[in-house]
Design an enzyme around this catalytic site. Structure first.
Site, PDB file in Angstrom:
ATOM      1  N   TYR A   1      13.426 -27.828  -1.264  1.00  0.00           N
ATOM      2  CA  TYR A   1      12.914 -27.786   0.109  1.00  0.00           C
ATOM      3  C   TYR A   1      13.420 -28.983   0.912  1.00  0.00           C
ATOM      4  O   TYR A   1      13.056 -30.126   0.655  1.00  0.00           O
ATOM      5  CB  TYR A   1      11.370 -27.765   0.131  1.00  0.00           C
ATOM      6  CG  TYR A   1      10.750 -26.545  -0.509  1.00  0.00           C
ATOM      7  CD1 TYR A   1      11.514 -25.434  -0.885  1.00  0.00           C
ATOM      8  CD2 TYR A   1       9.383 -26.473  -0.735  1.00  0.00           C
ATOM      9  CE1 TYR A   1      10.932 -24.315  -1.462  1.00  0.00           C
ATOM     10  CE2 TYR A   1       8.794 -25.363  -1.314  1.00  0.00           C
ATOM     11  CZ  TYR A   1       9.582 -24.295  -1.681  1.00  0.00           C
ATOM     12  OH  TYR A   1       9.005 -23.190  -2.268  1.00  0.00           O
TER      13      TYR A   1
ATOM     14  N   HIS B   1      12.103 -22.538 -10.587  1.00  0.00           N
ATOM     15  CA  HIS B   1      11.991 -21.920  -9.260  1.00  0.00           C
ATOM     16  C   HIS B   1      12.411 -20.444  -9.253  1.00  0.00           C
ATOM     17  O   HIS B   1      11.801 -19.615  -8.599  1.00  0.00           O
ATOM     18  CB  HIS B   1      12.859 -22.719  -8.279  1.00  0.00           C
ATOM     19  CG  HIS B   1      12.427 -22.607  -6.853  1.00  0.00           C
ATOM     20  ND1 HIS B   1      12.565 -23.643  -5.963  1.00  0.00           N
ATOM     21  CD2 HIS B   1      11.875 -21.599  -6.151  1.00  0.00           C
ATOM     22  CE1 HIS B   1      12.101 -23.264  -4.773  1.00  0.00           C
ATOM     23  NE2 HIS B   1      11.689 -22.024  -4.866  1.00  0.00           N
TER      24      HIS B   1
HETATM   25  N1  LIG Z   1       8.625 -19.960  -5.247  1.00  0.00           N
HETATM   26  C1  LIG Z   1       9.359 -19.554  -4.238  1.00  0.00           C
HETATM   27  O1  LIG Z   1      10.484 -19.039  -4.383  1.00  0.00           O
HETATM   28  C2  LIG Z   1       8.809 -19.706  -2.836  1.00  0.00           C
HETATM   29  C3  LIG Z   1       9.426 -19.025  -1.774  1.00  0.00           C
HETATM   30  C4  LIG Z   1       8.884 -19.152  -0.489  1.00  0.00           C
HETATM   31  C5  LIG Z   1       7.754 -19.941  -0.309  1.00  0.00           C
HETATM   32  N2  LIG Z   1       7.177 -20.619  -1.360  1.00  0.00           N
HETATM   33  C6  LIG Z   1       6.008 -21.511  -1.148  1.00  0.00           C
HETATM   34  O2  LIG Z   1       4.969 -20.778  -0.509  1.00  0.00           O
HETATM   35  C7  LIG Z   1       4.606 -21.416   0.709  1.00  0.00           C
HETATM   36  C8  LIG Z   1       4.126 -20.405   1.743  1.00  0.00           C
HETATM   37  O3  LIG Z   1       5.118 -19.438   2.028  1.00  0.00           O
HETATM   38  P1  LIG Z   1       6.007 -19.452   3.358  1.00  0.00           P
HETATM   39  O4  LIG Z   1       6.170 -20.824   3.852  1.00  0.00           O
HETATM   40  O5  LIG Z   1       7.228 -18.671   3.003  1.00  0.00           O
HETATM   41  O6  LIG Z   1       5.256 -18.580   4.419  1.00  0.00           O
HETATM   42  P2  LIG Z   1       3.764 -18.207   4.865  1.00  0.00           P
HETATM   43  O7  LIG Z   1       2.784 -19.185   4.366  1.00  0.00           O
HETATM   44  O8  LIG Z   1       3.596 -16.780   4.559  1.00  0.00           O
HETATM   45  O9  LIG Z   1       3.915 -18.324   6.452  1.00  0.00           O
HETATM   46  C9  LIG Z   1       4.224 -19.541   7.055  1.00  0.00           C
HETATM   47  C10 LIG Z   1       4.390 -19.291   8.548  1.00  0.00           C
HETATM   48  O10 LIG Z   1       3.189 -18.767   9.093  1.00  0.00           O
HETATM   49  C11 LIG Z   1       2.772 -19.556  10.215  1.00  0.00           C
HETATM   50  N3  LIG Z   1       1.295 -19.573  10.150  1.00  0.00           N
HETATM   51  C12 LIG Z   1       0.514 -20.142   9.211  1.00  0.00           C
HETATM   52  N4  LIG Z   1      -0.785 -19.906   9.470  1.00  0.00           N
HETATM   53  C13 LIG Z   1      -0.819 -19.156  10.600  1.00  0.00           C
HETATM   54  C14 LIG Z   1      -1.882 -18.602  11.365  1.00  0.00           C
HETATM   55  N5  LIG Z   1      -3.166 -18.768  11.009  1.00  0.00           N
HETATM   56  N6  LIG Z   1      -1.553 -17.893  12.483  1.00  0.00           N
HETATM   57  C15 LIG Z   1      -0.251 -17.728  12.856  1.00  0.00           C
HETATM   58  N7  LIG Z   1       0.788 -18.228  12.171  1.00  0.00           N
HETATM   59  C16 LIG Z   1       0.502 -18.950  11.037  1.00  0.00           C
HETATM   60  C17 LIG Z   1       3.390 -20.918   9.991  1.00  0.00           C
HETATM   61  O11 LIG Z   1       3.659 -21.557  11.215  1.00  0.00           O
HETATM   62  P3  LIG Z   1       2.853 -22.882  11.668  1.00  0.00           P
HETATM   63  O12 LIG Z   1       3.356 -24.002  10.818  1.00  0.00           O
HETATM   64  O13 LIG Z   1       3.218 -22.994  13.099  1.00  0.00           O
HETATM   65  O14 LIG Z   1       1.410 -22.578  11.450  1.00  0.00           O
HETATM   66  C18 LIG Z   1       4.700 -20.555   9.307  1.00  0.00           C
HETATM   67  O15 LIG Z   1       5.683 -20.240  10.257  1.00  0.00           O
HETATM   68  C19 LIG Z   1       5.891 -22.166   1.099  1.00  0.00           C
HETATM   69  O16 LIG Z   1       5.698 -23.114   2.107  1.00  0.00           O
HETATM   70  C20 LIG Z   1       6.321 -22.698  -0.238  1.00  0.00           C
HETATM   71  O17 LIG Z   1       5.570 -23.848  -0.590  1.00  0.00           O
HETATM   72  C21 LIG Z   1       7.678 -20.479  -2.613  1.00  0.00           C
END
Ligand SMILES: NC(=O)c1ccc[n+]([C@@H]2O[C@H](COP(=O)([O-])OP(=O)(O)OC[C@H]3O[C@@H](n4cnc5c(N)ncnc54)[C@H](OP(=O)(O)O)[C@@H]3O)[C@@H](O)[C@H]2O)c1
Length: 275
Positions: A56, A115
């Protein structure tokens, strides 16, 4: 914050943690202050599980999480990081873990994940050898994997001599239900925590349209909630599922945290399951 057992460890982990994908090297000072303030507030309200990875922001996420860790009591936090499958040799994989620890400013991770399954080399067997050695060296308290199929998970577990994988972290949300439908029953039976990533579809579900939006809105209205809260609640209303929404917005953080207390009815769960 509600907590659940991590795998079969006897240790409790918050049902909602905090994701950190999207932290990048180019953030300005104000953005970094905002990111850290959100993570700090999340910790205060019980979202003490922070998920990061060497991949990241080319290590920047781990550095910023490290600054947040330094401002808190280490024992109050649960830190997960991940080994990216670009390292080929055992030594270089172990070095990647040591570098993550250095960026995080800690001696030992709570959870270290592979990962992704290896693309070509190294094989799952080598990854598991490294993970078990890191456990023995005290570099992590628990180990797990991410993005593994059930077949790959079983294969990985089979290579471990004296350790158990406590989680598989998988992309799963209301629009992408495959893993809940196909692999959650296996992890529930085996007592392995299912960590759902991208619970808000990676973009926050702000542009949802059609049938999905209508169903979510109907249930959101009935629960005096937002559609994002219902999407998160749907995941964690399944046994054995925790999730790690990412936000750097304090209003979103507070709103997301409240999803932990939403109990959906069987009928609502069924309606959402059929999307
Ligand atoms: N193991 C893997 O391969 C892998 C892959 C992807 C992700 N991950 C992990 O999982 C975490 C979460 O997944 P993600 O980052 O892909 O996406 P997510 O949590 O599904 O969505 C994040 C997005 O949603 C917005 N958001 C959050 N709360 C909100 C709300 N209440 N209303 C409107 N928009 C909202 C955020 O913007 P704002 O910041 O503006 O709120 C951001 O743009 C990652 O950060 C990472 O740590 C792991």
């Amino acid at each position: 914050m509600i907590s659940v057992e991590l795998g079969k460890t006897g240790e409790k982990i918050p049902i909602l943690g905090q994701g950190t994908w999207g932290i990048k090297k180019s953030h300005n000072k104000e953005e970094i202050i905002q990111i850290k303030a959100t993570l700090e507030r999340g910790i205060e309200i019980g979202m003490t599980h922070i998920d990061t990875a060497e991949a990241y922001g080319g290590g920047r996420s781990e550095e910023i999480v490290g600054e947040v860790i330094a401002a808190n009591r280490r024992d109050d936090l649960f830190i997960t990081s991940k080994l990216f499958p670009k390292h080929v040799g055992v030594d270089s994989m172990k070095k990647a873990c040591y570098k993550s620890l250095e960026r995080l400013g800690i001696d030992c991770l709570d959870l270290y994940l592979v990962h992704w399954p290896s693309f070509v080399v190294p094989k799952i067997e080598k990854h598991m050898r490294v993970m078990e050695e890191l456990l023995k060296e005290g570099k992590t308290r628990y180990i797990g994997v991410s993005n593994y199929s059930v077949k790959q998970f079983k294969e990985a577990q089979g290579y471990l001599k004296n350790a158990e994988l406590v989680t598989n972290q998988l992309g799963c949300n209301i629009k992408r239900q495959k893993h809940i439908n196909e692999s959650l029953p296996y992890y529930q039976k085996e007592g392995v925590t299912f960590t759902a990533y991208s619970p808000l579809g990676h973009r926050g579900f702000t542009n949802l349209k059609g049938d999905l939006r209508e169903k979510l809105e109907k249930i959101a209205n009935a629960n005096s909630a937002t559609i994002q809260q219902i999407a998160i609640a749907w995941l964690i209303n399944h046994d054995n599922v925790i999730t790690i929404p990412k936000t750097f917005n304090l209003d979103h953080l507070h709103s997301n945290s409240e999803a932990a207390d939403i109990k959906l009815s069987e009928e609502e769960m069924k309606l959402l399951q059929s999307i």
